[in-house]
Design a protein around this motif. Structure first.
Motif, short mmCIF file in Angstrom:
data_model
loop_
_atom_site.label_atom_id
_atom_site.label_comp_id
_atom_site.label_asym_id
_atom_site.label_seq_id
_atom_site.Cartn_x
_atom_site.Cartn_y
_atom_site.Cartn_z
N LEU A 81 0.96 -1.32 -0.30
CA LEU A 81 0.16 -0.24 -0.12
C LEU A 81 0.67 1.03 -0.17
CD1 LEU A 81 -3.26 0.03 0.55
CD2 LEU A 81 -3.04 1.17 2.59
N LYS A 82 2.10 1.42 1.12
CA LYS A 82 2.94 2.32 0.72
C LYS A 82 3.73 3.05 -0.79
CE LYS A 82 6.15 5.26 2.94
NZ LYS A 82 6.45 5.81 1.46
N ALA A 83 4.16 1.43 -0.86
CA ALA A 83 4.11 2.02 -2.93
C ALA A 83 3.66 2.21 -3.47
CB ALA A 83 4.93 0.39 -3.65
N ALA A 84 1.95 1.37 -3.62
CA ALA A 84 1.49 2.44 -4.29
C ALA A 84 1.22 3.91 -4.17
CB ALA A 84 -0.59 1.62 -4.40
N ARG A 85 1.00 4.40 -3.38
CA ARG A 85 1.01 5.44 -2.98
C ARG A 85 1.73 6.57 -2.96
NH1 ARG A 85 3.82 9.50 -0.23
NH2 ARG A 85 2.54 11.00 0.74
N ASP A 86 3.08 5.98 -3.26
CA ASP A 86 3.99 6.29 -3.72
C ASP A 86 3.98 6.25 -5.34
OD1 ASP A 86 5.23 6.55 -1.29
OD2 ASP A 86 6.69 4.91 -1.86
N ARG A 87 3.71 5.31 -6.32
CA ARG A 87 2.85 5.81 -7.32
C ARG A 87 2.18 6.35 -7.84
NH1 ARG A 87 4.11 0.04 -6.61
NH2 ARG A 87 1.41 -0.54 -6.72
N ILE A 88 1.20 6.72 -6.97
CA ILE A 88 0.25 7.37 -7.16
C ILE A 88 0.95 9.05 -7.16
CG2 ILE A 88 -1.72 8.63 -6.82
CD1 ILE A 88 -2.81 6.22 -5.55
N GLU A 89 2.02 9.47 -5.88
CA GLU A 89 2.34 10.75 -6.08
C GLU A 89 2.76 11.02 -6.68
OE1 GLU A 89 4.75 12.34 -2.30
OE2 GLU A 89 5.42 10.57 -2.57
N ALA A 90 4.10 10.40 -7.21
CA ALA A 90 4.60 9.96 -8.43
C ALA A 90 4.36 10.83 -9.67
CB ALA A 90 5.13 8.73 -8.84
N THR A 133 10.67 4.95 -17.07
CA THR A 133 10.08 4.45 -17.96
C THR A 133 9.08 6.28 -18.35
OG1 THR A 133 8.40 4.60 -16.27
CG2 THR A 133 8.66 2.41 -17.23
N PRO A 134 9.41 6.86 -18.99
CA PRO A 134 8.90 7.30 -19.36
C PRO A 134 8.76 8.94 -17.79
CG PRO A 134 8.02 7.04 -21.11
CD PRO A 134 8.11 5.86 -20.48
N ALA A 135 7.87 7.65 -16.89
CA ALA A 135 7.25 8.70 -15.84
C ALA A 135 8.39 8.91 -14.55
CB ALA A 135 6.11 8.51 -15.29
N THR A 136 9.45 7.61 -15.54
CA THR A 136 10.75 7.84 -14.18
C THR A 136 11.95 8.76 -14.25
OG1 THR A 136 11.51 5.12 -14.56
CG2 THR A 136 9.62 5.92 -12.93
N ILE A 137 11.88 9.88 -15.47
CA ILE A 137 13.11 9.25 -16.05
C ILE A 137 14.01 10.31 -14.73
CG2 ILE A 137 14.18 11.17 -17.90
CD1 ILE A 137 11.97 9.56 -19.97
N PRO A 138 13.18 11.42 -14.29
CA PRO A 138 13.83 12.23 -13.39
C PRO A 138 14.75 11.95 -12.50
CG PRO A 138 11.86 13.08 -14.04
CD PRO A 138 11.58 11.72 -14.62
N ASP A 139 13.71 10.45 -11.37
CA ASP A 139 14.22 9.67 -10.95
C ASP A 139 15.52 8.35 -10.68
OD1 ASP A 139 12.35 10.74 -8.89
OD2 ASP A 139 11.24 8.81 -8.86
N ALA A 140 15.34 8.31 -12.23
CA ALA A 140 16.76 7.59 -12.83
C ALA A 140 17.53 8.23 -13.26
CB ALA A 140 16.22 6.64 -13.96
N THR A 141 18.16 9.49 -13.40
CA THR A 141 18.51 9.99 -14.16
C THR A 141 19.73 10.72 -12.59
OG1 THR A 141 17.53 11.24 -16.27
CG2 THR A 141 19.26 12.19 -14.91
N ALA A 142 19.05 10.88 -11.28
CA ALA A 142 19.53 11.22 -9.93
C ALA A 142 20.21 10.34 -10.14
CB ALA A 142 17.93 11.89 -9.42
N LEU A 143 19.31 8.69 -10.11
CA LEU A 143 20.75 8.42 -10.03
C LEU A 143 21.64 7.54 -9.90
CD1 LEU A 143 17.70 4.64 -8.85
CD2 LEU A 143 18.77 6.20 -7.00
#
Length: 252
Positions: A81-90, A133-143
């Motif tokens: 549920l926490k992971a689902a919440r994080d996906r909605i926030e993203a 994925t297109p939605a996670t580009i900023p996070d992937a770049t930061a990593l």
């Protein structure tokens, strides 16, 4: 049949679900009826099942996946549920970025960037890769940037590499030049434009560069390069400078 059972229609109204939804959740094993008439196949529920039914409706209204809903009902879904919440926030953050881009396009139209042809030499680099994925580009770049910073010299420049054709999943790559780098960043002729502003708006400049390709009949070749010219930790977002570069495939 027990007298405290509710027919499916009354139970549906109690739980603010449709009869069709209740049947679907029953068929999936999420919320089995307390009793089913063997002759009519009519379903009945106990009032005490309303709490689970309401929880299912609430979670589904927030687009929580059914497998996660099932684990929540079993008492084992806290982490899911926490992971689902994080996906909605993203997703909300991605949509907010999209709204800001749309507001800028509505106000200014597609940018007409000053595009020039530059020739880049091949460079030895260290490379960091991260699936995205297109939605996670900023996070992937930061990593990727985080993994490269320990290998970066004071004069080093980070370059992000992104596919020209966005698939559902792809690798984001970030490079930093180093004489002992274990990879080679190819050189060649590039269409280049300067972007000033937040990283989340770089896509506008990328589209402007690609529009230049269409205007002049050239063929673009990926990946799109983003050369980050200053430090986001010490530079306000509106003053960040990025050089956007796309290789000209038909230039020899």
């Amino acid at each position: 049949m027990s007298n405290d059972l509710l027919p499916i229609g009354r139970f549906a109204r109690l739980c603010r679900l449709s009869v069709k939804q209740l049947r679907h959740y029953g068929d999936l094993g999420l919320l089995a009826p307390a009793w089913t008439d063997p002759e009519s196949d009519y379903r009945y529920y106990r009032p005490g099942q309303a709490r689970d039914a309401l929880m299912i409706g609430l979670l589904r209204a927030m687009d929580v996946p059914l497998p996660v809903v099932a684990r929540v009902l079993s008492g084992d879904g806290g982490g899911d549920l926490k992971a689902a919440r994080d996906r909605i926030e993203a997703d909300i953050a991605r949509r907010q970025r999209g709204l800001r881009l749309l507001d800028r396009v509505l106000a200014e139209g597609l940018p007409e960037n000053d595009v020039s042809i530059v020739r880049e030499p091949a460079r030895r680099v260290f490379v960091a890769r991260e699936p995205a994925t297109p939605a996670t580009i900023p996070d992937a770049t930061a990593l990727c940037v985080g993994r490269l910073l320990p290998r970066m010299s004071p004069e080093g420049v980070l370059i992000g590499l992104f596919p020209l054709d966005m698939e559902e999943e792809f690798d984001v790559r970030v490079t930093v030049q180093a004489a002992n780098g274990d990879d080679l960043l190819p050189g060649g002729a590039f269409a280049s434009a300067r972007h000033v502003g937040p990283y989340e708006e770089i896509s506008l400049t990328v589209h402007g560069v690609l529009a230049w390709f269409g205007d002049y009949g050239h063929t673009p070749a990926g990946p799109v390069r983003e050369v980050y010219l200053n430090d986001p930790a010490t530079t306000p977002p509106e003053r960040l400078e990025t050089r956007v570069m796309v290789r000209v495939e038909d230039d020899q």
